[in-house]
Scaffold this motif. Sequence first.
Motif, PDB file in Angstrom:
ATOM      1  N   LYS A  29      29.828 -14.794 -44.679  1.00 54.09           N
ATOM      2  CA  LYS A  29      28.470 -15.260 -44.914  1.00 54.09           C
ATOM      3  C   LYS A  29      27.948 -14.624 -46.194  1.00 54.09           C
ATOM      4  O   LYS A  29      28.497 -13.648 -46.669  1.00 54.09           O
ATOM      5  CB  LYS A  29      27.564 -14.859 -43.745  1.00 54.09           C
ATOM      6  N   TYR A  37      29.661  -9.958 -44.533  1.00 53.58           N
ATOM      7  CA  TYR A  37      28.527 -10.497 -45.260  1.00 53.58           C
ATOM      8  C   TYR A  37      28.661 -10.066 -46.718  1.00 53.58           C
ATOM      9  O   TYR A  37      28.715  -8.872 -47.009  1.00 53.58           O
ATOM     10  CB  TYR A  37      27.222  -9.964 -44.667  1.00 53.58           C
ATOM     11  N   LYS A  64      28.456  -9.253 -36.031  1.00 55.11           N
ATOM     12  CA  LYS A  64      28.679 -10.643 -36.378  1.00 55.11           C
ATOM     13  C   LYS A  64      27.507 -11.272 -37.115  1.00 55.11           C
ATOM     14  O   LYS A  64      27.417 -12.483 -37.245  1.00 55.11           O
ATOM     15  CB  LYS A  64      28.992 -11.442 -35.110  1.00 55.11           C
ATOM     16  N   SER A  65      26.566 -10.441 -37.564  1.00 49.40           N
ATOM     17  CA  SER A  65      25.447 -11.015 -38.306  1.00 49.40           C
ATOM     18  C   SER A  65      24.882  -9.928 -39.194  1.00 49.40           C
ATOM     19  O   SER A  65      24.772  -8.768 -38.778  1.00 49.40           O
ATOM     20  CB  SER A  65      24.381 -11.517 -37.354  1.00 49.40           C
ATOM     21  N   GLU A 123      22.794 -20.948 -36.285  1.00 51.32           N
ATOM     22  CA  GLU A 123      23.437 -19.837 -35.600  1.00 51.32           C
ATOM     23  C   GLU A 123      24.774 -20.336 -35.053  1.00 51.32           C
ATOM     24  O   GLU A 123      24.867 -21.446 -34.544  1.00 51.32           O
ATOM     25  CB  GLU A 123      22.561 -19.379 -34.438  1.00 51.32           C
ATOM     26  N   ALA A 169      24.704 -19.885 -43.057  1.00 50.19           N
ATOM     27  CA  ALA A 169      23.682 -19.468 -42.101  1.00 50.19           C
ATOM     28  C   ALA A 169      22.610 -20.518 -41.899  1.00 50.19           C
ATOM     29  O   ALA A 169      21.456 -20.212 -41.707  1.00 50.19           O
ATOM     30  CB  ALA A 169      23.053 -18.152 -42.532  1.00 50.19           C
TER      31      ALA A 169
END
Lengths: 402, 294
Positions: free
Chosen positions: B36, B180, A50-51, B167, B164
């Motif tokens: 993102k 991403y 998730k990142s 968080e 971003a």
Amino acid sequence: MYTNFFYQLRQEGIPVSITEWMTLMEALYAGLANSSLSGFYYLARAILIKSESHYDQYDLAFQKYFQGVETPQALVDQVSKWLENPLPPKMFSEEERNALLEKLGLPDWESLKAALAERLRTQDSPHHGGNKWIGTGGTSPFGHSGFHPGGIRIGGKSYGQSAVKVAAERNYRSYRRDETLGVRQFEIALRGLRQFSTRVGGAKTELDLEGTIDETCRNAGKLKLVWTRPRKNAVKVIVFMDSGGSMYRYADICSQLFTAVHNASHFKDLQFYYFHNCIYDYLYLDAACDSRRTIKTQDLMSNLDSDYKAILVGDAAMAPSELLMVDGNIFWDMSNDEPGITWLKRLARKFPYNAWLNPIPKAQWNWTYGRQTINAIREIFPMYELTLEGLDQAIKKLMVRK
Amino acid sequence: MSNQLIFKGTEDYIVSDDLRNSVNISVALSRPLLIKGEPGTGKTVLAESVARSLGLKLIVWNIKSTTKAQDGLYVYDTVQRLYDSQFGDHDVSDIKRYIKLGKLGEAFTSEERVVLLIDEIDKADLEFPNDLLWELDVMNFYIPETGETISAKHRPIVIITSNAEKELPDAFLRRCVFHYIDFPNEEMMEEIVYVHFPDIQKKLLHEALKAFYWLRSIPGLQKKPSTSELLDWVQALAVGGIAPENITKELPFLGTLLKKNQDFDLTLRQLHSRGMDGREREKDKYFRSVMRGY
């Protein structure tokens, strides 16, 4: 199945939860991985990660778990004669696929590997369109141009780029949170430093809608306006930065942090002071540590409230005498009556919300030059690495009293 | 799976394979897709492209720092009702008249399946995404004022973008499919520029891209130029009639690419030191470290 992959991911420090794992299982049963490893790579990444800061850890875990899944060239040669004259690629319809999936289930990787080794030992001729031996156009787990829910493709046309190769390239290395990044990331981290309050002084300029409605109703429907103070960040920050000497090599990262702190417009107050190696009677007003532009440390402490959040930035690496001795100051003309450590303790007492950021990686704190002073200072201030992750931790620490 | 919608990209939006996969995964699992990526990598445009490719209507919910989750569901216009009760001639006992559906409500009540874009979710308060968890999960919400439950007639395809800046809460992330968007590499960027300027001179574009990626690789740049800046720059170069061989040497119209003073200085120094010998470079390095004040 693949359960070990789940633990591999957690071992790499990725916070994968059961919910996400179940979603992945659901997706696999729906055939979203297209029965290919690269399909699986992107599918699992989209669902579990998730990142972008975890992409690199994901790549590492993937590499470790699936190492050797890609058919080595030697194996292909050995098997290639069995795969000569293949059947034309067999297209399975959705229903057929699902039926097969029901029937065969999804094998786990370990037993699949064992089975392949066994086939390689015992198979001696081509087999096509079947369901057990290495061949083409069938439903055996090994071979190509066929379908098996969790099979291994050997030879034939691949779908997309090889997943293990993609993972091995580690394209996302620079996104890791435990590596230092740039001004923007620092800024984002600094936004964690806030505490909203309506109690901060100032004019009541904002219409309190709830209050207005309430009062208007009490007033039998005749409008009565209620005003309130806007919510503001009450956090005040004071930064002490080591400048010069052994800090030269960290100049880049320090200037990034400097820019980020100055760009952060959300603090109620921000003060910036410099020191050389250790803090003594005087603090410098600019980074050049000019002895004509200083402020008395004592004055500073009596002028400011204790609710300032103190951030100290420095490598904390110096000769022990500089920290522990009277007149230890590295500048000979600036004598000090009290050792640096006394001043540091005083600061820590004055500003209970404090943290020390050290540009030296944490792993080196116990053996690098200056380890004695680093460890002495760590007993006074909680010390964190000057990386994104360190800064995050430091900020969490700054929001609560030690 | 049989009546499934498959996103294939559109002519005017170049999509990478893995992004396309992620979109299809999120559509198939009917989970929100969280996008993102650096500014200017086409996060918002993706939703438009998905909607067009699938032939669905797009509903955009732009998030601002003051947006509340409630705004997306419905707003009860009490002030209007109060006004009407005193001065109007409407029937104020019908509360339904004063319930106005937000973007999410609009997407739920739509007669056909829609694509819902929640743009820049990170601008709102920290709690915002969590406040929407239930609604996005079960796709319905309750209006206590009228006792009505609004349920989605067709599960919308939800695309969420984030810069971003904050968080996002874990509970929210767990329910999303995440992607991403990488910064495009040179070949892909070439395609992207061609989509916008089909008849650009090949040599010019090639040189411009070379300079652009060199610029992005300078360490310590505070704001790296992005796609939209490149497009402006390429246009400026073409209109200005700059000879392609001069682009990497002189970096004309640098102001369209770099927006910060420090970046400007840094780039000029780099450009300058590319042509220096070793000793001069050492001197320059020393000079720079002094200038920085360390």
